[in-house]
Scaffold this motif. Structure first.
Motif, PDB file in Angstrom:
ATOM      1  N   VAL A  76      88.380 116.353 -35.829  1.00 16.31           N
ATOM      2  CA  VAL A  76      88.769 115.584 -34.648  1.00 16.31           C
ATOM      3  C   VAL A  76      89.707 116.374 -33.730  1.00 16.31           C
ATOM      4  O   VAL A  76      89.646 116.252 -32.520  1.00 16.31           O
ATOM      5  CB  VAL A  76      89.442 114.260 -35.080  1.00 16.31           C
ATOM      6  N   THR A 235      89.030 111.186 -42.678  1.00 14.22           N
ATOM      7  CA  THR A 235      88.619 111.083 -41.272  1.00 14.22           C
ATOM      8  C   THR A 235      87.507 110.056 -41.108  1.00 14.22           C
ATOM      9  O   THR A 235      87.508 109.270 -40.161  1.00 14.22           O
ATOM     10  CB  THR A 235      88.120 112.457 -40.760  1.00 14.22           C
ATOM     11  N   ALA A 239      88.162 107.055 -38.700  1.00 11.54           N
ATOM     12  CA  ALA A 239      87.350 106.994 -37.472  1.00 11.54           C
ATOM     13  C   ALA A 239      86.390 105.812 -37.497  1.00 11.54           C
ATOM     14  O   ALA A 239      86.009 105.304 -36.448  1.00 11.54           O
ATOM     15  CB  ALA A 239      86.569 108.295 -37.294  1.00 11.54           C
ATOM     16  N   THR A 243      87.488 100.964 -35.456  1.00 14.22           N
ATOM     17  CA  THR A 243      86.593 101.011 -34.297  1.00 14.22           C
ATOM     18  C   THR A 243      85.464  99.990 -34.454  1.00 14.22           C
ATOM     19  O   THR A 243      85.145  99.237 -33.534  1.00 14.22           O
ATOM     20  CB  THR A 243      85.977 102.416 -34.168  1.00 14.22           C
ATOM     21  N   ASN A 289      89.808 109.106 -24.345  1.00 18.68           N
ATOM     22  CA  ASN A 289      89.798 110.309 -25.168  1.00 18.68           C
ATOM     23  C   ASN A 289      90.793 111.272 -24.526  1.00 18.68           C
ATOM     24  O   ASN A 289      90.851 111.360 -23.297  1.00 18.68           O
ATOM     25  CB  ASN A 289      88.411 110.960 -25.207  1.00 18.68           C
ATOM     26  N   THR A 341      81.226 105.460 -24.737  1.00 21.94           N
ATOM     27  CA  THR A 341      82.151 104.978 -25.770  1.00 21.94           C
ATOM     28  C   THR A 341      82.062 105.757 -27.080  1.00 21.94           C
ATOM     29  O   THR A 341      83.019 105.780 -27.850  1.00 21.94           O
ATOM     30  CB  THR A 341      81.938 103.463 -25.976  1.00 21.94           C
ATOM     31  N   PRO A 346      80.506 118.199 -28.104  1.00 27.03           N
ATOM     32  CA  PRO A 346      80.642 118.627 -29.501  1.00 27.03           C
ATOM     33  C   PRO A 346      81.259 117.566 -30.421  1.00 27.03           C
ATOM     34  O   PRO A 346      80.990 117.557 -31.618  1.00 27.03           O
ATOM     35  CB  PRO A 346      81.533 119.874 -29.435  1.00 27.03           C
ATOM     36  N   GLY A 351      79.402 108.734 -36.440  1.00 27.56           N
ATOM     37  CA  GLY A 351      79.068 107.473 -37.092  1.00 27.56           C
ATOM     38  C   GLY A 351      78.430 106.452 -36.156  1.00 27.56           C
ATOM     39  O   GLY A 351      78.331 105.269 -36.502  1.00 27.56           O
TER      40      GLY A 351
HETATM   41  C1  HEM Z   1      82.093 101.233 -32.698  1.00 21.09           C
HETATM   42  C2  HEM Z   1      82.561 102.123 -33.524  1.00 21.09           C
HETATM   43  C3  HEM Z   1      82.946 103.526 -33.157  1.00 21.09           C
HETATM   44  C4  HEM Z   1      83.396 104.040 -31.969  1.00 21.09           C
HETATM   45  C5  HEM Z   1      83.613 103.306 -30.658  1.00 21.09           C
HETATM   46  C6  HEM Z   1      83.626 105.457 -32.182  1.00 21.09           C
HETATM   47  C7  HEM Z   1      84.065 106.330 -31.189  1.00 21.09           C
HETATM   48  C8  HEM Z   1      84.215 107.684 -31.365  1.00 21.09           C
HETATM   49  C9  HEM Z   1      84.578 108.628 -30.319  1.00 21.09           C
HETATM   50  C10 HEM Z   1      84.882 108.274 -28.871  1.00 21.09           C
HETATM   51  C11 HEM Z   1      84.622 109.860 -30.861  1.00 21.09           C
HETATM   52  C12 HEM Z   1      84.906 111.178 -30.131  1.00 21.09           C
HETATM   53  C13 HEM Z   1      86.377 111.417 -29.912  1.00 21.09           C
HETATM   54  C14 HEM Z   1      86.630 112.628 -29.046  1.00 21.09           C
HETATM   55  O1  HEM Z   1      85.726 113.141 -28.377  1.00 21.09           O
HETATM   56  O2  HEM Z   1      87.788 113.087 -29.009  1.00 21.09           O
HETATM   57  C15 HEM Z   1      84.309 109.709 -32.271  1.00 21.09           C
HETATM   58  C16 HEM Z   1      84.290 110.736 -33.174  1.00 21.09           C
HETATM   59  C17 HEM Z   1      84.038 110.557 -34.516  1.00 21.09           C
HETATM   60  N1  HEM Z   1      83.590 109.413 -35.149  1.00 21.09           N
HETATM   61 FE1  HEM Z   1      83.332 107.617 -34.285  1.00 21.09          FE
HETATM   62  N2  HEM Z   1      83.338 105.758 -33.479  1.00 21.09           N
HETATM   63  C18 HEM Z   1      82.907 104.621 -34.110  1.00 21.09           C
HETATM   64  C19 HEM Z   1      82.490 104.492 -35.417  1.00 21.09           C
HETATM   65  C20 HEM Z   1      82.439 105.516 -36.334  1.00 21.09           C
HETATM   66  C21 HEM Z   1      81.976 105.401 -37.699  1.00 21.09           C
HETATM   67  C22 HEM Z   1      81.418 104.137 -38.348  1.00 21.09           C
HETATM   68  C23 HEM Z   1      82.156 106.632 -38.282  1.00 21.09           C
HETATM   69  C24 HEM Z   1      81.855 107.099 -39.686  1.00 21.09           C
HETATM   70  C25 HEM Z   1      81.941 106.445 -40.755  1.00 21.09           C
HETATM   71  C26 HEM Z   1      82.699 107.511 -37.274  1.00 21.09           C
HETATM   72  C27 HEM Z   1      83.005 108.828 -37.465  1.00 21.09           C
HETATM   73  C28 HEM Z   1      83.433 109.695 -36.490  1.00 21.09           C
HETATM   74  C29 HEM Z   1      83.788 111.070 -36.744  1.00 21.09           C
HETATM   75  C30 HEM Z   1      83.755 111.784 -38.072  1.00 21.09           C
HETATM   76  C31 HEM Z   1      84.181 111.613 -35.502  1.00 21.09           C
HETATM   77  C32 HEM Z   1      84.681 113.027 -35.222  1.00 21.09           C
HETATM   78  C33 HEM Z   1      83.572 113.862 -34.669  1.00 21.09           C
HETATM   79  C34 HEM Z   1      84.063 115.201 -34.181  1.00 21.09           C
HETATM   80  O3  HEM Z   1      85.258 115.354 -33.851  1.00 21.09           O
HETATM   81  O4  HEM Z   1      83.243 116.130 -34.145  1.00 21.09           O
HETATM   82  N3  HEM Z   1      82.856 106.804 -36.105  1.00 21.09           N
HETATM   83  N4  HEM Z   1      84.038 108.384 -32.545  1.00 21.09           N
END
Ligand code: HEM
Length: 398
Positions: A76, A235, A239, A243, A289, A341, A346, A351
């Motif tokens: 992240v 993480t 994450a 959310t 973000n 959203t 990258p 998820g």
């Molecule tokens: C509605 C639900 C969710 C929303 C709105 C959401 C939103 C986001 C956003 C905006 C980012 C990018 C942040 C950035 O660019 O700085 C992100 C990254 C990430 N999310 Fe989600 N997320 C959600 C659910 C999930 C779920 C269920 C998982 C896994 C179990 C997950 C795992 C991750 C991970 C591992 C990253 C980091 C990716 C990276 O940095 O390469 N997210 N999420």
């Protein structure tokens, strides 16, 4: 510009100020917010998210946003190439297929939560029932614990750690009370130790039916240290929990206030999938973000300097009239709907597919049981970076 979008009033009702901000230009410097750049147009938000060479994710040290990691980098808060090393390992095991395979179990977890006697009795009584505590927050944590392969006897520990860390992660780090940070540090340390023991156990047994086992197998060459593997699992929890909780809660809230849209989903539950994306667009749980400027750059007619902080206002981009027709209308059938959203580029959310699946099933199962539910109490929490909830209770309705 003299605009501050993080006052308590604008956190609860952000729309008037965002409109004013849009009128002032796509990229605006906020003096009351310490000189951060507020980016509100869809086009420029997207440009920042895609361009990691000029807009870095190392904006907060891991210790600011995630004190529990104590110096271990996560995907992240890193940029390529380090980010690529940390992310690709999870991407290999967190595949479309592995998420699809979870679908029957997600369905079952939702059924179990909604048929818990306490919950059913609450709804049957016609009194206010705690949907947030008993349903929308329990679901994602249970799903991730299961995905990782945490034994059910240890789930309670997992929920406690998740809760204390989430209290810090979803707010602007500068606004988090010190006692919450201290508690999160303890939880983080305990959780990292616990996960490292699980990793060692999978390495001994060679078992690969859960995500920890598959990560260990994939990492046989040692590209990631055990601390990094454990931090990756944390993480996913951090994450993916709040959310998803917030999006489910927000959707139930908006459906109650848009009865015509609720009726559309009751008539055609297939539409709930696009309804989830519309909820994510209309009222995103991840509102901002953050990025840090590398070098001197030009954006939207402004000159930004090395080290400046950029707030990518997804919440504004998602209602940009240049991108969306009738942007202020909640339309569960909206198509196309390329909201920001889940991010872009990258760091695009790993998820997203899992989250969409959880929210869709949760909302459909809830509507099938209590189609006429009414909101009794609804209290969003005063964090800006994310829309989270302090209370959400409903009654069954007619
Ligand atoms: C509605 C639900 C969710 C929303 C709105 C959401 C939103 C986001 C956003 C905006 C980012 C990018 C942040 C950035 O660019 O700085 C992100 C990254 C990430 N999310 Fe989600 N997320 C959600 C659910 C999930 C779920 C269920 C998982 C896994 C179990 C997950 C795992 C991750 C991970 C591992 C990253 C980091 C990716 C990276 O940095 O390469 N997210 N999420």
């Amino acid at each position: 510009m003299d605009i501050n979008i993080v006052t308590p009033e604008s956190v609860i009702d952000p729309w008037p100020l965002l409109k004013e901000l849009r009128g002032a230009g796509p990229v605006v410097r906020s003096e009351p917010m310490g000189g951060v750049w507020l980016v509100s147009s869809y086009e420029h938000c997207r440009e920042v998210l895609l361009d990691y060479k000029r807009f870095s994710n190392t904006v907060f040290a891991s210790t600011d946003f995630g004190p529990w990691f104590e110096g271990t980098d996560t995907m992240v808060h890193t940029d390529p190439p380090d980010h690529t090393r940390l992310r690709s390992m999870v991407q290999k095991v967190f595949t479309y297929r592995s998420v699809q395979q979870l679908e029957p179990r997600i369905h079952q977890i939702i059924e179990e939560l909604l048929s818990a006697p306490e919950f059913v009795d609450g709804m049957a009584s016609g009194e206010a029932t705690d949907v947030l505590g008993q349903f929308t927050s329990a679901l994602p944590t249970t799903v991730i614990a299961e995905l990782l392969g945490i034994p059910s006897a240890d789930r309670k520990l997992f929920y406690r750690w998740a809760e204390s860390m989430m209290r810090c992660i979803l707010a602007d780090p500068r606004l988090v009370p010190q006692e919450h940070i201290d508690a999160a540090v303890v939880s983080g340390r305990e959780m990292l130790e616990y996960l490292q023991a699980e990793i060692a156990e999978r390495r001994r047994s060679g078992a690969t039916e859960d995500l920890i086992g598959r990560l260990v197998k994939e990492n046989a060459g040692g590209a990631l240290s055990d601390e990094e593997l454990a931090a990756t699992c944390v993480t996913l929890l951090v994450a993916g929990s709040d959310t998803t909780t917030s999006t489910t809660t927000t959707m139930l809230s908006h459906l109650a206030h848009h009865p015509d849209q609720r009726d559309r989903l009751l008539a055609d539950p297939e539409l709930t999938g696009s309804g989830v994306d519309e909820t994510l667009r209309y009222d995103p749980t991840a509102r901002v973000n953050f990025r840090k400027v590398l070098g001197d750059v030009e954006l939207g007619g402004q000159r930004l300097s090395d080290g400046d902080i950029v707030w990518v206002l997804v919440i504004a981009a998602n209602r940009d009239p240049a991108r969306f027709e009738r942007p202020d209308q909640y339309d569960v059938g909206r198509s196309p709907n390329q909201h920001l959203t889940f991010g872009q580029g990258p760091h695009l959310c790993l998820g997203a597919q899992l989250a969409r699946m959880e929210v869709r099933h949760a909302v459909n199962a809830f509507l099938a049981r209590w189609p006429a539910y009414k909101v009794v109490d609804r209290r969003p929490s005063p964090a800006y970076a994310a829309l989270t909830w302090e209370a959400f209770t409903v009654a069954a309705g007619r």
